[in-house]
Design an enzyme around this catalytic site. Structure first.
Site, PDB file in Angstrom:
ATOM      1  CE1 TYR A 214      -3.715   2.466   0.559  1.00 30.94           C
ATOM      2  CE2 TYR A 214      -2.543   3.191   2.525  1.00 30.94           C
ATOM      3  CZ  TYR A 214      -3.557   3.366   1.599  1.00 30.94           C
ATOM      4  OH  TYR A 214      -4.412   4.443   1.723  1.00 30.94           O
TER       5      TYR A 214
ATOM      6  CG  ASP B 134       5.657   3.562   1.203  1.00 30.55           C
ATOM      7  OD1 ASP B 134       5.913   4.230   2.238  1.00 30.55           O
ATOM      8  OD2 ASP B 134       4.503   3.336   0.807  1.00 30.55           O
TER       9      ASP B 134
ATOM     10  CE  LYS C 119       0.695   4.314   8.622  1.00 24.39           C
ATOM     11  NZ  LYS C 119       0.761   3.783   7.280  1.00 24.39           N
TER      12      LYS C 119
HETATM   13  C1  LIG Z   1       0.158   4.267   5.983  1.00 24.57           C
HETATM   14  C2  LIG Z   1       0.950   4.088   4.758  1.00 24.57           C
HETATM   15  C3  LIG Z   1       0.859   4.968   3.676  1.00 24.57           C
HETATM   16  C4  LIG Z   1      -0.152   6.078   3.618  1.00 24.57           C
HETATM   17  O1  LIG Z   1       0.025   7.029   4.614  1.00 24.57           O
HETATM   18  P1  LIG Z   1      -1.203   7.988   5.006  1.00 24.57           P
HETATM   19  O2  LIG Z   1      -0.596   8.914   6.005  1.00 24.57           O
HETATM   20  O3  LIG Z   1      -2.277   7.097   5.546  1.00 24.57           O
HETATM   21  O4  LIG Z   1      -1.637   8.681   3.763  1.00 24.57           O
HETATM   22  C5  LIG Z   1       1.712   4.793   2.610  1.00 24.57           C
HETATM   23  N1  LIG Z   1       2.600   3.794   2.595  1.00 24.57           N
HETATM   24  C6  LIG Z   1       2.721   2.917   3.601  1.00 24.57           C
HETATM   25  C7  LIG Z   1       3.741   1.836   3.538  1.00 24.57           C
HETATM   26  C8  LIG Z   1       1.881   3.019   4.707  1.00 24.57           C
HETATM   27  O5  LIG Z   1       1.966   2.117   5.685  1.00 24.57           O
END
Ligand SMILES: *Cc1c(COP(=O)(O)O)cnc(C)c1O
Length: 436
Positions: A152, A247, A275
């Site tokens: 994601y 990511d 995060k």
């Molecule tokens: C949570 C997450 C996102 C998206 O971040 P948001 O702050 O919810 O937009 C993107 N990449 C990874 C790996 C994530 O865990």
């Protein structure tokens, strides 16, 4: 009040409040997983959190392993973080002008991440990934991107591409409203399969701008990269002139100081963060080498902006969170306590004859009620959903708060106590018995 089989978790106040929410907010929630659809759709409404413990509107208390989906490395309402936020707020909530706190956070991130010389702060992981991909296209002059099934990268149109479908099926969007002309720019391969990526790079020679990957996959449960997978991506990207994007929105400052690139020694071209670096408030970032970042406006022609980017109150929460984590030995010590709890859970599951695959990366962990190892999205989906449902329901009843989906990572904080662990293991005795 008694908990019925139909609604074993949310109490009457939560249910009333959720009904009210559902009248004015689609599905009652501002992000879909919060609606607990898989578990009947009645989530507890949270009133407050302190340390590792959440309290809902009905006064029910839970040991929390969701931790706001990852950001809360030091649990809820940590006094140091609260003080930093209050101090920053007294100076003003935001200016839309440069502040020294942003420089301080940027310096910290550049020092911690070996592949990063400059960062741009944004407000969500979605923005970080979306902007990193734009930058990769700007820098390479190419349009296509490769991602992995079950990974994601936020909810930008181009990365909402069917997970679970075979590699290179070009490419149905995962969401209504995403034009095929946009999702078609992204191809998806099985996680842990570098050979599939090589086939795409050869097939679309000179057209792939970037390969974007969660270096540890945390959005299909927790799946670790096999030895050689990320190294393979690094070599392939270099050979084909594509940028490798890690990511690390979830893994950044979770798996260790910096992120998985520090743990593994593999250097991506671009890194996305979020995060933990916001400590519970909206801060995210993307960064890389100075010459790459120079493509961004106002220096270069690649545009990206944000009214709230680098917001000083949010940045203060992030800085305070990271400073607490910068103490010598913080990550090994915190992760070792989690390892001991997982060992306890593993022993209990074995005693009840329940097949479970546990995994851990620093302060992230995961479990699949599955007999076979999980290495990608296909194997992740082979877990026993009915057993999982019995397990998780019993855990909630016993006051343990895990994600209401088997395809989410679990988290751990520096403030989970031995008592929290004891309560979790006692709950697991009952829950694994129910799942057996
Ligand atoms: C949570 C997450 C996102 C998206 O971040 P948001 O702050 O919810 O937009 C993107 N990449 C990874 C790996 C994530 O865990």
């Amino acid at each position: 009040m008694a908990r019925t089989r139909e609604d074993p978790i949310a109490g009457s106040k939560s249910r009333r409040a959720f009904a009210a929410a559902s009248r004015v907010i689609p599905g009652g929630v501002n992000s879909p997983v919060r609606a607990w659809k898989r578990l009947g759709g009645n989530p507890p409404m949270i009133a407050r959190g302190k340390g590792a413990v959440l309290t809902d509107l009905d006064g029910r208390r839970y040991v929390d392993y969701v931790l706001s989906w990852g950001p809360l490395l030091h649990g809820h309402a940590h006094p140091r973080v609260l003080r930093a936020v209050a101090d920053a707020a007294k100076r003003g909530l935001g200016f839309g002008a440069p502040t020294t706190a942003e420089t301080e956070l940027a310096e910290l991130l550049c020092a911690a991440l070996p592949s990063v010389q400059q960062v741009r702060l944004v407000s969500s992981g979605t923005e970080a990934c979306m902007s990193a991909l734009r930058l990769a296209r700007a820098a390479t002059g190419r349009e296509l991107a490769i991602k992995f099934d079950g990974c994601y990268h936020g909810h930008a149109d181009q990365v909402l591409v069917a997970a679970g479908s075979g590699c290179a099926t070009l490419n149905t969007p995962d969401s209504a409203g995403v034009p095929a002309s946009i999702s078609g720019l992204t191809m998806s391969c099985p996680y842990n399969d570098a050979a599939a990526v090589e086939r795409l790079l050869l097939k679309h020679r000179g057209q792939i701008a970037a390969v974007i990957v969660e270096p540890v996959a945390g959005n299909m449960g927790l799946v670790l990269p096999k030895p050689g997978f990320l190294e393979g991506l690094r070599q392939l990207c270099s050979a084909h002139g594509a940028l490798l994007i890690f990511d690390e929105v979830m893994t950044g400052f979770r798996v260790g100081w910096g992120g998985w690139q520090v743990v593994s020694g593999i250097r991506p071209d671009l890194t996305c963060l979020g995060k933990v670096i916001g400590g519970g408030l909206p801060v995210a970032a993307y960064g890389g080498a100075r010459d790459l970042m120079a493509h961004l406006a106002p220096l270069g022609a690649c545009y990206q902006a944000g009214t709230l980017s680098g917001n000083p109150v949010a940045v203060a929460a992030g800085l305070a969170t990271l400073k607490l984590a910068s103490r010598p030995g913080f990550y090994p010590r915190t992760a070792a306590r989690l390892t001991r709890m997982i060992d306890g859970l593993r022993a209990i599951a074995a005693r009840h004859g329940v097949a479970v695959q546990f995994s851990q990366a620093g302060t992230m962990w995961g479990y699949y009620l599955s007999a076979a190892p999980v290495t990608d999205w296909t194997t992740a989906q082979q877990q026993d959903d009915a057993r999982w449902r019995r397990f998780i329901t019993a855990m909630y009843r016993a006051g343990i708060y895990l994600a209401p989906s088997p395809y989410e990572a679990a988290f751990w904080s520096s403030v989970h106590t031995q008592r929290d662990v004891q309560q979790t293991l006692m709950a697991a005795e009952v829950a694994f018995a129910e799942a057996s």
